[in-house]
Scaffold this active site. Structure first.
Site, short mmCIF file in Angstrom:
data_model
loop_
_atom_site.label_atom_id
_atom_site.label_comp_id
_atom_site.label_asym_id
_atom_site.label_seq_id
_atom_site.Cartn_x
_atom_site.Cartn_y
_atom_site.Cartn_z
CD GLN A 34 -1.33 0.25 3.65
OE1 GLN A 34 -2.54 0.28 3.42
NE2 GLN A 34 -0.86 0.32 4.89
CG HIS A 72 17.86 -7.86 17.35
ND1 HIS A 72 18.75 -8.29 18.31
CD2 HIS A 72 17.52 -6.60 17.70
CE1 HIS A 72 18.93 -7.32 19.21
NE2 HIS A 72 18.19 -6.29 18.85
NE ARG A 82 11.43 -2.53 11.02
CZ ARG A 82 10.74 -3.64 11.28
NH1 ARG A 82 10.13 -4.28 10.30
NH2 ARG A 82 10.67 -4.11 12.50
CE1 TYR A 110 19.25 -2.96 16.31
CE2 TYR A 110 18.31 -3.20 18.50
CZ TYR A 110 18.14 -3.06 17.13
OH TYR A 110 16.88 -2.97 16.59
CG ASP A 115 3.54 -8.12 13.26
OD1 ASP A 115 3.98 -9.08 13.94
OD2 ASP A 115 4.07 -7.00 13.25
CB ALA A 162 10.90 -9.06 11.55
#
Length: 378
Positions: free
Chosen positions: A36, A48, A104, A211, A290, A303
């Site tokens: 979308q 991660h 990401r 991190y 999800d 993820a």
């Protein structure tokens, strides 16, 4: 392998949807992915990718690319947020693949590039899905439509495909928010402190996970979990501030204070989840990630579970072919429900790796190593 007449549509090009598309294409299926968003940008968030995921990336030939752009910590440290004392030192090596922390957006770009040219379609917000028993009509808000033999809903916690299966139902607000910020590592050089590759700082009722997100170690990322009684905003996130962060972590360790002092911009996100769904598929529609089993991000495996789903669903469709999608979907749920539910439960409890423990059940898992359970095990 020719599957020219068997078409799969994936709704959602997040990490689960993109990997599902690449895996299925590698298996010879005719797959298109519909997203979308008008495009993807490099939003300020880290992620991660454990050895359990890198084993899957190897199947689509992107594992080396991901490793090359990532930070690859050797340990996950858990430390007391006030005193700095170590609660655990968890090795991240020895599970058959590399542990990566990465931006990401950088990871998303690699996954999208793994799709066959012309099969990722942006600006396709789902309006309606109609399973007529013979195929599925998918209509988008831009007025276009396509047909497919099966539809995979990889469209997140607010999945429209899930709504088609189970009706409209808002996700549960968890009572927690997460603050997210990226810090240039140059800003940290003025402090006479050690900033570890992968560390979770634990307080009595809140935490901060920190991190690096690049192989160059030039970005340091933190994400928090902080109690927040109610999410009173309409948007997916709102701007936060250094002052709000300082108040939330008042009295915490000097390294946390240094991170807050180095923060230029920070956002605040509500953490939502859902109860386990009564079904994962119906007819020609099936869910992953999800859309199916959202969880709080406290294990850094949300993820990863979507990507594992993608791999298992591909295995099952290879086993049965699309013509027997009912059996494939039952196999998929039978082989994923227990693991996804366990990770969802542990993640929501927010106890993972707080104390010294063996995480091999998570990181040592190889989705390709075990024979498929019978579909009757669901």
């Amino acid at each position: 392998m020719s599957r020219e007449n068997e078409k799969i549509a994936i709704v959602g090009a997040g990490l689960g949807g993109a990997v599902a598309g690449a895996l299925l294409q590698h298996a010879g299926f005719d797959v298109n992915v519909y997203e979308q968003a008008p495009s993807f940008s490099r939003l300020g968030a880290g992620i991660h990718m454990g050895p359990n995921v890198l084993k899957i990336f190897e199947r689509i030939g992107v594992d080396r690319q991901v490793i090359d752009i990532s930070s690859t910590p050797t340990h996950w440290f858990s430390r007391d947020g006030m005193t700095g004392d170590y609660r655990s030192r968890i090795p991240l090596e020895g599970y058959g693949a590399t542990y990566c922390t990465v931006h990401r957006g950088d990871l998303q770009a690699i996954q999208c590039d793994a799709l066959q040219p012309g099969t990722l379609h942006f600006g396709k917000k789902l309006a309606r899905v109609d399973d007529n028993g013979t195929d599925v009509l998918i209509e988008f808000e831009d007025g276009t439509s396509v047909r497919a033999d099966i539809v995979i809903g990889a469209d997140g916690i607010n999945s429209r495909v899930r709504e088609t299966l189970l009706g409209e139902e808002k996700p549960n607000y968890s009572g927690w928010v997460g603050h997210r910020a990226l810090i240039s590592s140059d800003k940290l050089k003025k402090f006479d402190l050690t900033f570890e590759d992968c560390v979770k700082w634990w307080g009595p009722d809140r935490h901060m996970m920190v991190y690096y997100t690049t192989a160059r170690r030039d970005e340091y990322y933190y994400v928090t979990g902080v109690p927040h009684p109610a999410w009173e905003f309409d948007s997916a996130f709102v701007d936060s501030s250094r002052e709000e962060m300082a108040a939330a972590f008042d009295g915490y360790h000097p390294i946390i204070q240094a991170l807050i002092d180095s923060t230029d911009t920070v956002t605040k996100w509500p953490l939502f989840n859902r109860n386990p769904l009564p079904l994962w598929s119906k007819g020609r529609l099936v869910l992953l990630g999800d859309a199916c089993h959202p969880m709080k991000p406290h294990m850094a495996q949300g993820a990863a579970m979507a990507i594992e789903d993608a791999a298992m669903l591909t295995r099952c469709l290879q086993e049965t072919g699309i013509s027997d999608f009912n059996t494939a979907f039952k196999l998929y749920e039978a082989n994923r429900r227990d693991r996804a539910t366990r990770v969802q439960t542990v993640s929501n409890a927010n106890t993972f790796l707080l104390n010294q423990e063996d995480p091999s059940w998570v990181y040592g898992y190889d989705i390709y190593a075990e024979p498929l359970k019978s579909e009757n095990a669901a």
